[in-house]
Design a protein around this motif. Structure first.
Motif, short mmCIF file in Angstrom:
data_model
loop_
_atom_site.label_atom_id
_atom_site.label_comp_id
_atom_site.label_asym_id
_atom_site.label_seq_id
_atom_site.Cartn_x
_atom_site.Cartn_y
_atom_site.Cartn_z
N GLY A 16 0.80 -1.21 0.00
CA GLY A 16 0.00 0.00 0.00
C GLY A 16 0.83 1.26 0.00
O GLY A 16 1.87 1.34 0.67
N VAL A 17 0.40 2.24 -0.79
CA VAL A 17 1.00 3.57 -0.81
C VAL A 17 -0.12 4.59 -0.74
O VAL A 17 -1.26 4.33 -1.14
CB VAL A 17 1.86 3.79 -2.08
N ALA A 18 0.17 5.75 -0.25
CA ALA A 18 -0.85 6.79 -0.09
C ALA A 18 -1.24 7.36 -1.45
O ALA A 18 -0.38 7.79 -2.22
CB ALA A 18 -0.33 7.90 0.81
N VAL A 19 -2.55 7.35 -1.73
CA VAL A 19 -3.05 7.89 -2.99
C VAL A 19 -2.69 9.36 -3.10
O VAL A 19 -2.35 9.86 -4.18
CB VAL A 19 -4.57 7.69 -3.08
N ALA A 20 -2.71 10.07 -2.01
CA ALA A 20 -2.42 11.51 -2.02
C ALA A 20 -1.00 11.81 -2.47
O ALA A 20 -0.71 12.93 -2.89
CB ALA A 20 -2.66 12.09 -0.63
N ASP A 21 -0.11 10.82 -2.38
CA ASP A 21 1.28 11.04 -2.77
C ASP A 21 1.50 10.88 -4.27
O ASP A 21 2.62 11.10 -4.74
CB ASP A 21 2.20 10.05 -2.03
N LEU A 22 0.46 10.47 -5.00
CA LEU A 22 0.62 10.21 -6.43
C LEU A 22 -0.26 11.19 -7.22
O LEU A 22 -1.47 11.04 -7.30
CB LEU A 22 0.22 8.77 -6.76
N ALA A 23 0.37 12.21 -7.78
CA ALA A 23 -0.36 13.24 -8.54
C ALA A 23 -0.76 12.69 -9.90
O ALA A 23 -0.18 11.73 -10.42
CB ALA A 23 0.52 14.47 -8.71
N ASP A 24 -1.76 13.31 -10.49
CA ASP A 24 -2.21 12.91 -11.82
C ASP A 24 -1.05 13.06 -12.81
O ASP A 24 -0.39 14.09 -12.88
CB ASP A 24 -3.39 13.78 -12.25
N GLY A 25 -0.80 12.01 -13.57
CA GLY A 25 0.30 11.99 -14.54
C GLY A 25 1.63 11.59 -13.95
O GLY A 25 2.62 11.48 -14.68
N ALA A 26 1.66 11.36 -12.64
CA ALA A 26 2.93 11.02 -11.98
C ALA A 26 3.28 9.54 -12.16
O ALA A 26 2.42 8.69 -12.40
CB ALA A 26 2.87 11.37 -10.51
N MET A 27 4.56 9.26 -12.02
CA MET A 27 5.08 7.90 -12.09
C MET A 27 5.97 7.69 -10.86
O MET A 27 6.85 8.50 -10.59
CB MET A 27 5.89 7.71 -13.38
N ARG A 28 5.72 6.62 -10.12
CA ARG A 28 6.51 6.34 -8.92
C ARG A 28 7.24 5.02 -9.08
O ARG A 28 6.66 4.02 -9.50
CB ARG A 28 5.63 6.31 -7.69
N VAL A 29 8.51 5.02 -8.72
CA VAL A 29 9.34 3.82 -8.83
C VAL A 29 9.29 3.05 -7.51
O VAL A 29 9.40 3.64 -6.44
CB VAL A 29 10.80 4.18 -9.17
N GLY A 30 9.12 1.77 -7.59
CA GLY A 30 9.09 0.92 -6.40
C GLY A 30 9.19 -0.53 -6.80
O GLY A 30 9.93 -0.89 -7.72
N ARG A 31 8.41 -1.36 -6.13
CA ARG A 31 8.47 -2.80 -6.39
C ARG A 31 7.15 -3.44 -5.97
O ARG A 31 6.35 -2.86 -5.26
CB ARG A 31 9.63 -3.44 -5.64
N VAL A 32 6.96 -4.63 -6.47
CA VAL A 32 5.88 -5.50 -5.98
C VAL A 32 6.58 -6.77 -5.51
O VAL A 32 7.04 -7.57 -6.33
CB VAL A 32 4.83 -5.79 -7.05
#
Length: 510
Positions: A16-32
């Motif tokens: 889980g990540v906070a929806v508020a931290d992901l702006a429209d059009g944004a791309m976040r690097v992480g993992r599953v």
């Protein structure tokens, strides 16, 4: 191929990540879990997708999101954000993709999506047998796309080569330089053809095609009947016609066998090589052989390397890059004769050479098409759907000359990615898609640690605009003809090259 370009670091999207931290059009690097992944927001939709391109492990986080797709910055492969499917060459394999689920203020990556489970309408046309003549990039991409689109009939690929389809651009790059093992070269493992029921006929030559009877005649064996035919015969190197051109230490580079022979010839005691030709094959070969430690001299009639394609500014940079690595140029020169241990220039000068490599261009292999009465003019003429003048016969790759809506001309392109994309389009059109081929041509050329990316096609231009610094290898070079931007070359600016690709395609409705 090689190590992953992206490590599995950052937040675990499955936790889980906070929806508020992901702006429209944004791309976040992480993992599953342990797999590198990207989380992408498009309006109210969220996508979780693998972070590594399946072609050469390019970092998709540095790529470009276009609608519900993402394009790789290295070689412009394109993937669906919805299911990870590879939509455009050069990638053929999907990337991992996960469903996302919003729970209050958090977003989670949940179960993995199987791209093979996506719904596809049945092909509108039922074909009995498809025959593909040519075992290169266009032929393989077509065969792969036919199966991806649900075609289940007989599929035969005929290749004069002894090797199954392989990564031809690598023959003059990493493989020739000794930094890529041969196991990287096959585009598909051998069991792929059996699993996909693709009958691969290697070392097999076609003697004639009969579009009226829909027959392919082989030099040895029974003729094959077809319902749809793809001509993807490629090109052959132009040969020198000078004294000594047939000596055994004179090499051309087109096939895997050619590259193997050149590698063997470049081993000690060979120390000195003369490369005839200063375009892409010649200079990539020069760079690869310098990396093997050989003394390299390049002879060409041009005043500036690659000037006809890339212009003066990048051409001078390419020359300087090679000279910085020890390559010696003999420009505005031609070779009059080749001796056992030297070449003779038209000026009378001699250059010592244990090995000679000729890279003066190629010609399309159009004989089969011409003998069959298909329309041809500096290539096999096709319409916007890549169909030839004979119904049910398509052409793709180095031989195809198609109407380019951007320039208003018929053009023929000798690029690996273009060949693959044409193979994919031709395959879909065999099944009745009626899809115009409008992908912007793209290629890349590597010289030591410098890569030039080029998108579009500018046969000629009347203006060049440069953003950034060519000398610092950080630039965008745009080529204009009558105020229309026809092509863009970039060094060190992959994202700008992707943006240019999208703009060029949008300008033609592609």
């Amino acid at each position: 191929m090689g190590e992953d370009a992206v490590a599995a670091e950052g937040p675990d999207f499955s936790l889980g990540v906070a929806v508020a931290d992901l702006a429209d059009g944004a791309m976040r690097v992480g993992r599953v879990g342990s797999e590198p992944a990207l989380l992408i927001r498009r309006g109210d939709e969220f996508f979780a997708i693998g972070a590594v391109c399946t072609h050469y492990q390019g970092p998709l986080a540095e790529g470009l999101v276009v609608a519900d797709t993402i394009r790789c910055p290295w070689h412009h492969a394109c993937f669906s954000l919805r299911n990870g499917a590879a939509l455009r060459a050069p990638a053929l394999d999907p990337v991992p993709c996960w469903r996302t689920e919003r729970r209050g203020a958090l977003l989670f990556a949940v179960e993995k999506i199987d791209p093979t489970e996506r719904e596809r309408p049945p092909p509108p046309l039922r074909l009995g047998r498809v025959v593909i003549i040519g075992g290169g990039a266009a032929g393989l991409a077509a065969a792969h796309e036919l199966r991806e689109e649900g075609y289940s009939g007989s599929l035969v690929m005929i290749s004069a080569d002894a090797a199954a389809p392989y990564d031809r651009p690598n023959l003059s790059k990493d493989y020739l330089a000794g930094s890529a093992p041969e196991e990287w070269l096959p585009l598909r493992p051998r069991d792929y053809y059996e699993d996909r029921r693709i009958e691969l006929l290697l070392e097999t030559r076609v003697s004639a095609i009969d579009p009226g009877a829909r027959l392919v005649a082989l030099e040895h064996g029974e003729p094959l009947r077809y319902d749809a035919l793809l001509l993807a015969t490629g090109a052959e190197p132009l040969r020198l016609a000078i004294p000594g051109a047939a000596l055994p230490h004179v090499h051309y580079l087109r096939s895997l066998a050619d590259s193997r022979a050149l590698i063997a010839a470049a081993a000690p005691p060979s120390r000195r090589v003369a490369v005839i030709g200063a375009s892409f094959i010649g200079l990539e070969t020069a760079a690869a052989l310098r990396e093997r430690g050989l003394d390299v001299h390049v002879v060409a009639p041009d005043a500036t390397p690659m000037q006809k394609t890339l212009g003066e500014d990048i051409g001078r940079l390419v020359r300087a890059e090679h000279e910085a690595h020890g390559v010696v140029f003999h420009l505005c020169e031609s070779v009059a004769a080749i001796g056992e241990d030297h070449i003779v220039l038209a000026s009378g000068a001699t250059i010592a050479a244990d090995l000679v490599v000729v890279g003066i261009g190629v010609r399309p292999l159009t004989r089969l098409a011409e003998d069959a009465g298909l329309a041809a003019d500096r290539g096999v003429l096709v319409d916007e759907y890549l169909e030839t003048s004979a119904r049910g016969v398509f052409a793709a790759g180095d031989i195809a000359r198609w109407p380019d809506r951007r320039s208003g001309e018929k053009i023929r392109i000798e690029h690996f990615v273009t060949a693959e994309r044409q193979g994919q389009t031709a395959a879909r059109n065999m099944l009745g898609a009626q899809e115009r081929f409008e992908a912007a041509p793209f290629f890349w050329s590597r010289h030591y640690d410098m890569t030039i990316a080029y998108v579009g096609h500018a046969r000629a231009w009347d203006r060049v605009e440069i953003a950034g610094s060519v000398e610092k290898k950080d630039c965008v070079v745009a080529y204009f003809c009558r105020d229309h931007r026809m092509a863009v070359a970039t060094i060190g600016r992959d994202l700008d090259n992707l943006r240019a690709e999208v703009e060029l395609e949008e300008s033609t409705g592609g």
